[in-house]
Write a protein that holds these residues in place. Structure first.
Motif, PDB file in Angstrom:
ATOM      1  N   LEU A 164       0.798  -1.227   0.000  1.00 55.94           N
ATOM      2  CA  LEU A 164       0.000   0.000   0.000  1.00 55.94           C
ATOM      3  C   LEU A 164       0.834   1.284   0.000  1.00 55.94           C
ATOM      4  N   GLY A 165       2.118   1.186   0.290  1.00 60.33           N
ATOM      5  CA  GLY A 165       2.916   2.393   0.465  1.00 60.33           C
ATOM      6  C   GLY A 165       3.994   2.573  -0.583  1.00 60.33           C
ATOM      7  N   ILE A 166       5.249   2.547  -0.128  1.00 58.20           N
ATOM      8  CA  ILE A 166       6.383   2.780  -1.020  1.00 58.20           C
ATOM      9  C   ILE A 166       6.438   1.764  -2.152  1.00 58.20           C
ATOM     10  N   GLY A 167       6.046   0.518  -1.845  1.00 61.65           N
ATOM     11  CA  GLY A 167       6.266  -0.570  -2.786  1.00 61.65           C
ATOM     12  C   GLY A 167       5.449  -0.539  -4.054  1.00 61.65           C
ATOM     13  N   THR A 168       4.278   0.039  -4.007  1.00 60.72           N
ATOM     14  CA  THR A 168       3.418  -0.039  -5.194  1.00 60.72           C
ATOM     15  C   THR A 168       2.819   1.303  -5.596  1.00 60.72           C
ATOM     16  N   PHE A 169       1.872   1.779  -4.829  1.00 64.00           N
ATOM     17  CA  PHE A 169       1.029   2.894  -5.261  1.00 64.00           C
ATOM     18  C   PHE A 169       1.808   4.144  -5.660  1.00 64.00           C
ATOM     19  N   THR A 170       2.723   4.589  -4.805  1.00 64.81           N
ATOM     20  CA  THR A 170       3.448   5.833  -5.113  1.00 64.81           C
ATOM     21  C   THR A 170       4.297   5.685  -6.368  1.00 64.81           C
ATOM     22  N   GLN A 171       4.906   4.523  -6.530  1.00 62.38           N
ATOM     23  CA  GLN A 171       5.780   4.298  -7.682  1.00 62.38           C
ATOM     24  C   GLN A 171       4.972   4.194  -8.978  1.00 62.38           C
ATOM     25  N   VAL A 172       3.903   3.417  -8.941  1.00 67.92           N
ATOM     26  CA  VAL A 172       3.058   3.239 -10.125  1.00 67.92           C
ATOM     27  C   VAL A 172       2.451   4.568 -10.556  1.00 67.92           C
ATOM     28  N   ASN A 173       1.971   5.336  -9.579  1.00 68.67           N
ATOM     29  CA  ASN A 173       1.362   6.627  -9.890  1.00 68.67           C
ATOM     30  C   ASN A 173       2.369   7.560 -10.547  1.00 68.67           C
ATOM     31  N   ALA A 174       3.600   7.541 -10.062  1.00 68.25           N
ATOM     32  CA  ALA A 174       4.632   8.403 -10.638  1.00 68.25           C
ATOM     33  C   ALA A 174       4.928   8.003 -12.080  1.00 68.25           C
ATOM     34  N   ILE A 175       5.017   6.700 -12.341  1.00 69.56           N
ATOM     35  CA  ILE A 175       5.304   6.223 -13.697  1.00 69.56           C
ATOM     36  C   ILE A 175       4.175   6.572 -14.650  1.00 69.56           C
ATOM     37  N   THR A 176       2.947   6.250 -14.272  1.00 72.98           N
ATOM     38  CA  THR A 176       1.806   6.463 -15.175  1.00 72.98           C
ATOM     39  C   THR A 176       1.562   7.942 -15.444  1.00 72.98           C
ATOM     40  N   ASP A 177       1.669   8.782 -14.409  1.00 74.29           N
ATOM     41  CA  ASP A 177       1.463  10.223 -14.587  1.00 74.29           C
ATOM     42  C   ASP A 177       2.539  10.828 -15.485  1.00 74.29           C
ATOM     43  N   SER A 178       3.794  10.412 -15.241  1.00 74.50           N
ATOM     44  CA  SER A 178       4.902  10.968 -16.004  1.00 74.50           C
ATOM     45  C   SER A 178       4.822  10.568 -17.472  1.00 74.50           C
ATOM     46  N   ILE A 179       4.532   9.310 -17.729  1.00 78.78           N
ATOM     47  CA  ILE A 179       4.426   8.836 -19.118  1.00 78.78           C
ATOM     48  C   ILE A 179       3.220   9.455 -19.811  1.00 78.78           C
ATOM     49  N   ASN A 180       2.125   9.625 -19.081  1.00 80.59           N
ATOM     50  CA  ASN A 180       0.942  10.266 -19.649  1.00 80.59           C
ATOM     51  C   ASN A 180       1.236  11.720 -20.010  1.00 80.59           C
TER      52      ASN A 180
END
Length: 457
Positions: free
Chosen positions: A160-176
């Motif tokens: 729920l924390g560092i391992g998934t959500f924050t990282q995925v959100n950063a990747i998807t937002d940046s690529i978008n």
């Protein structure tokens, strides 16, 4: 009152003065007990990074263990986390990140020492270590509830924390933002890549980390240095802004709403911990897998992780944001960093950042999948590990559908829950850390640093 308001209140309570004092205080305590080892032994630690003895116990080399730990720590916290800290707390937040990192090096050293000292092997013959083991094996069975609390918290941070959500959100937002690709499509592709790697275990994860981490770190540092050179005339004023903001309120300017000293301290320390994870108890899980029989040796190697992560990479991010002036604008997170890169490389800068941020976040996901897995193994054994991996991969996919604000609040809360039992154990096991340090330093003096095989006590 909505859910975000409730989470914000819980986050403010957990990350109040007591926890901040415990985090920094633990580092201060170890710094004095170990003679400020983060200064006096840093050159030795740097030499030990590439030293590997395949005859020693462990699954991977010390360098691979460090890269795996850096893979988990060098992530969105170094870019998005720093941007968020400065946006909310002002430039003074960077100073408090430095304070947290400096004393955090001593904490990270202690974690590495105890990781090797009390590591064990699971039913599959794979090395297992970390706070849950040094709590149980170092403090005794009566502390098992504390070890279990850490393991449960570790799984929550991974999922729920560092391992998934924050990282995925950063990747998807940046690529978008850079390429206009639907975050859901990016999330699916990312999920498949993560699944391909993590089902191969620690050796597969460490191979990917050892390949990607040095490349992405060098590339990112190079671009940040280019920004510093471009705005070299503003560097003295930037230092003044950082130090004055650390002890005086930062007034509103541009799109920046102003910040109090308490906001600078809280955001600087909280985001610093989020980035380098000193005191969190995550890095010793990777350190335990290193091929070494000297606890203090791996402690020194682990210590360099905080130096690289916070005192180099986070500092360069902070300088880039402040020097370019983007911290005063209306953007936040990855978009703020993209604006900084665009200030010197208008076309390719944001694209470079998108690539680097994606690699940072991807390797962090891999590192945390392993951390969560070891915590799961401690609680439930090895039989359900593949089930854990399936759940982890599912959470990676889910991360592309959540909002940034809620993600960071959840990450902060579960980070704190993980840090508390680890910090308690570190303080109680301080005599062991000091003893192992003295043993290793005496050996170095008497043998002039030659290699030796030593059975783990």
């Amino acid at each position: 009152m909505n859910l975000i308001d409730i989470l914000n209140q819980a986050n403010s309570f957990i990350w109040g003065p007591p926890l901040l004092a415990l985090l920094v205080g633990t580092g201060i305590l170890f710094s004095f007990k170990l003679g400020f080892l983060q200064i006096t032994k840093l050159p030795l630690a740097a030499k030990l990074i590439f030293k590997s003895d395949n005859n020693c116990n462990g699954d991977i080399s010390s360098f691979s263990a460090l890269c795996t730990a850096l893979a988990a720590t060098v992530g969105t916290g170094n870019i998005v986390g720093v941007a968020t800290a400065i946006k909310v707390g002002g430039p003074g937040a960077l100073f408090w990140m430095w304070i947290a990192a400096f004393f955090g090096m001593a904490t990270k050293y202690a974690e590495g020492v105890l990781a090797i000292k009390y590591r064990t092997k699971d039913e599959n013959g794979q090395v297992s270590g970390g706070p849950m083991y040094y709590i149980l094996n170092g403090l005794g069975k009566k502390y098992k509830p504390l070890a279990m609390f850490f393991a449960v918290s570790g799984i929550l941070v991974a999922l729920l924390g560092i391992g998934t959500f924050t990282q995925v959100n950063a990747i998807t937002d940046s690529i978008n933002g850079s390429f206009g690709i639907d975050p859901r499509l990016t999330g699916i592709a990312l999920t498949l890549l993560v699944a391909l790697v993590i089902f191969g275990g620690i050796k597969n994860i460490s191979k990917v980390a050892t390949t990607i981490v040095p490349f992405m770190s060098f590339t990112y540092i190079s671009i940040c240095l280019l920004i510093l050179v471009s705005f070299a005339d503003k560097i003295p004023a930037t230092f003044l802004l950082i130090f004055s903001g650390a002890f005086n309120p930062t007034s509103a300017m541009g799109g920046f709403l102003g910040a109090s000293v308490s906001m600078a301290i809280r955001n600087g320390i909280a985001r610093g911990v989020f980035s380098n994870e000193s005191g969190l108890g995550s890095a010793p899980i990777a350190a335990a897998a290193a091929k070494t029989n000297w606890p203090a040796q791996q402690g020194l190697v682990s210590m360099t992780g905080t130096f690289i992560d916070s005192l180099i990479i986070c500092s360069l991010t902070g300088f880039s944001l402040i020097l370019s002036g983007v911290w005063q604008g209306d953007t936040n997170g990855a978009l703020m960093a993209q604006s900084a890169f665009a200030s010197v490389l208008p076309v390719v800068g944001p694209l470079f950042l998108t690539l680097i941020l994606s690699l940072f976040a991807f390797t962090t996901i891999l590192g945390w999948s392993y951390y969560g897995e070891r915590c799961f193994e401690f609680l439930f054994g090895t039989k359900g590990i593949n089930g854990y991996r399936v759940v982890f991969v599912s959470m990676v996919l889910l991360g592309s559908f959540l909002k940034l604000e809620m993600i960071w609040i959840i990450a902060d809360i579960v980070n704190a829950l993980m840090a508390i039992p680890n910090l308690i154990a570190l303080i109680l096991l301080m005599p062991v850390v000091v003893s192992e340090t003295n043993i290793y330093m005496d050996y170095l003096k008497s043998n002039k640093g030659s290699s030796v095989s030593k059975e783990v006590i």
